[in-house]
Design a protein around this motif. Structure first.
Motif, PDB file in Angstrom:
ATOM      1  N   TYR A  48       4.702  -5.205  -9.580  1.00  0.00           N
ATOM      2  CA  TYR A  48       4.775  -6.234  -8.550  1.00  0.00           C
ATOM      3  C   TYR A  48       4.539  -7.608  -9.169  1.00  0.00           C
ATOM      4  O   TYR A  48       3.620  -7.799  -9.964  1.00  0.00           O
ATOM      5  N   LYS A  80       2.918   1.820  -3.219  1.00  0.00           N
ATOM      6  CA  LYS A  80       2.103   2.316  -4.325  1.00  0.00           C
ATOM      7  C   LYS A  80       2.026   3.844  -4.306  1.00  0.00           C
ATOM      8  O   LYS A  80       1.901   4.490  -5.346  1.00  0.00           O
ATOM      9  N   SER A 113       0.823  -1.214   0.000  1.00  0.00           N
ATOM     10  CA  SER A 113       0.000   0.000   0.000  1.00  0.00           C
ATOM     11  C   SER A 113       0.860   1.269   0.000  1.00  0.00           C
ATOM     12  O   SER A 113       0.628   2.198  -0.777  1.00  0.00           O
ATOM     13  N   PRO A 145       4.451   4.875  -7.696  1.00  0.00           N
ATOM     14  CA  PRO A 145       3.235   4.427  -8.399  1.00  0.00           C
ATOM     15  C   PRO A 145       3.510   3.601  -9.644  1.00  0.00           C
ATOM     16  O   PRO A 145       2.624   2.875 -10.095  1.00  0.00           O
ATOM     17  N   ASN A 161      -5.871  -4.528  -6.421  1.00  0.00           N
ATOM     18  CA  ASN A 161      -4.779  -3.614  -6.094  1.00  0.00           C
ATOM     19  C   ASN A 161      -3.827  -3.416  -7.272  1.00  0.00           C
ATOM     20  O   ASN A 161      -2.711  -2.906  -7.099  1.00  0.00           O
TER      21      ASN A 161
END
Length: 393
Positions: free
Chosen positions: A81, A73, A70, A77, A104
């Motif tokens: 992954y 990110k 989280s 950005p 996500n």
């Protein structure tokens, strides 16, 4: 491509050796423990293009893997992954995890570690993951069908044996106090489906609404909630006074009635679904035994299995073998483990999946209900009596 591994100490060496063989991949480093400074080390110290994640990395300082993803990110950005899920042992668990990852923005989900380098070089899409799930679902269906076909060839029922520990503190179970066998052969104009459970809170009402949804596509359907407390809570949820709802409700196109209305409406619908829940009331158990289709929701917990086993050992084989035993909230491997024993013993067992919404059953559940109901999916039309029902939005 510059990558960083987020992997435990045991996994690290084998993966490092594998990725270093590829000239297109540069391994910047490996983080083996998730700490408070892990996010900054990945984002600023390493600054990779790709983060390869193994799920069993030790977590310290109250920082979880979800926290790392989280926060990264936000800091990076554009970081890609690759999540190494590993071997799939249960499809439901994998599907839930995959859907969470895709929500996500993570579509690179590796289930075969030998394909890690290939996935790093060839990014996956959400369609790739969905196609994998569909393929696994088809394989699972083939496997379960093969078991059923194999067991259907048996002419004699074997002794019921389930690989679960005996619970010595379990009180003796007497089915004669629960089920009354009826010899009533009177032909009925509509089909009545009974749903019950040996334990509390196994989802009888949820299952009843799912079956009603499936049947309502081609039939007139009524749902009876036999437990007055459940019916009252349902009214309270919709902010309806129980005194105003005794004539029934219309919910998502399905007519819902309290138990007291069963006799009044039974001949007015093609199908009547009775949600008996966990009930020890003798008069309700008689109604359940008279249903043309009987469904029993079952717990697969070790401490509940002996009670189910005792139920299935009831000498009236023509009764217990005509009940459909449905297990929910259990893994595929666990279900298959004892389903083989049930099938050999002549019992009809099914594995239900969790549907988030009552009125939108999962495809797998729809197929199970169609299998259970067989020719009852499309029934002769019964002239419907107009009733003034409270419509629930």
């Amino acid at each position: 491509m510059n990558i960083v591994l987020l992997a435990d100490k045991k996994t690290r060496k084998a993966i490092e050796t594998e990725v270093k063989k590829n000239p297109n991949i540069t391994l910047l480093g490996t983080e083996m423990i998730i700490r408070a400074n892990t996010i900054n080390r990945i984002a600023e110290h390493h600054n990779p293009h790709i983060l390869v994640i193994y799920p069993n990395v030790p977590e310290k300082d109250g920082i979880t893997l979800d926290d790392v993803i989280s926060l990264l990110k936000m800091k990076k950005p554009n970081l890609r992954y690759v999540y190494v899920y590993g071997k799939i042992t249960d499809l439901d668990t994998f599907r839930e995890k995959a859907e969470n990852l895709m929500a996500n923005g993570i579509n690179d989900i590796v289930t075969d570690e030998t394909q890690l380098v290939n996935v790093i070089e060839n990014p996956m899409t959400a369609d790739d993951v969905h196609n994998l799930i569909d393929k696994l679902q088809e394989e699972q269906a083939v496997e379960e069908t093969a078991i059923e076909v194999e067991e259907e060839t048996a002419q004699e029922y074997e002794e019921l044996k389930l690989d679960f520990p005996v619970v010595s503190s379990l009180t003796e179970f007497d089915i004669d106090k629960v089920i009354t066998i009826s010899n009533n052969t009177e032909e009925k104009k509509s089909i009545t489906i009974g749903i019950t459970a040996l334990q509390h809170h196994l989802g009888c009402t949820h299952t009843a609404f799912e079956i009603a949804t499936v049947l309502s596509k081609k039939n007139t359907v009524a749902l009876i909630i036999a437990d007055n407390d459940t019916f009252e809570r349902y009214m309270n949820f919709h902010k309806i006074g129980t005194c105003y709802a005794q004539e029934g409700l219309k919910v998502q196109g399905i007519d819902v009635y309290p138990y007291e209305k069963l006799k009044d409406v039974q001949e007015e619908y093609s199908a009547v679904i009775c949600d008996f829940g966990y009930s020890t009331d003798e008069y309700k158990e008689i109604e359940y035994s008279n249903c043309q289709v009987k469904i029993m929701l079952c717990s697969s917990a070790e401490w509940d299995m002996p009670q189910l086993t005792n139920y299935m050992k009831y000498p009236k084989e023509d009764y217990v073998h005509n009940v459909h035993y449905c297990f929910g909230r259990t893994t595929q491997s666990r279900f298959l483990k004892f389903n083989k024993a049930l099938l050999r013993s002549g019992f009809k067992a099914h594995r239900l999946h969790n549907s988030p919404e009552w009125f939108n059953p999962r495809k797998e559940n729809e197929e199970i209900y169609r299998n259970i109901l067989g020719n009852y999916i499309e029934l002769p039309t019964v002239p419907k009596v107009k009733r003034k029902l409270i419509k629930v939005k």
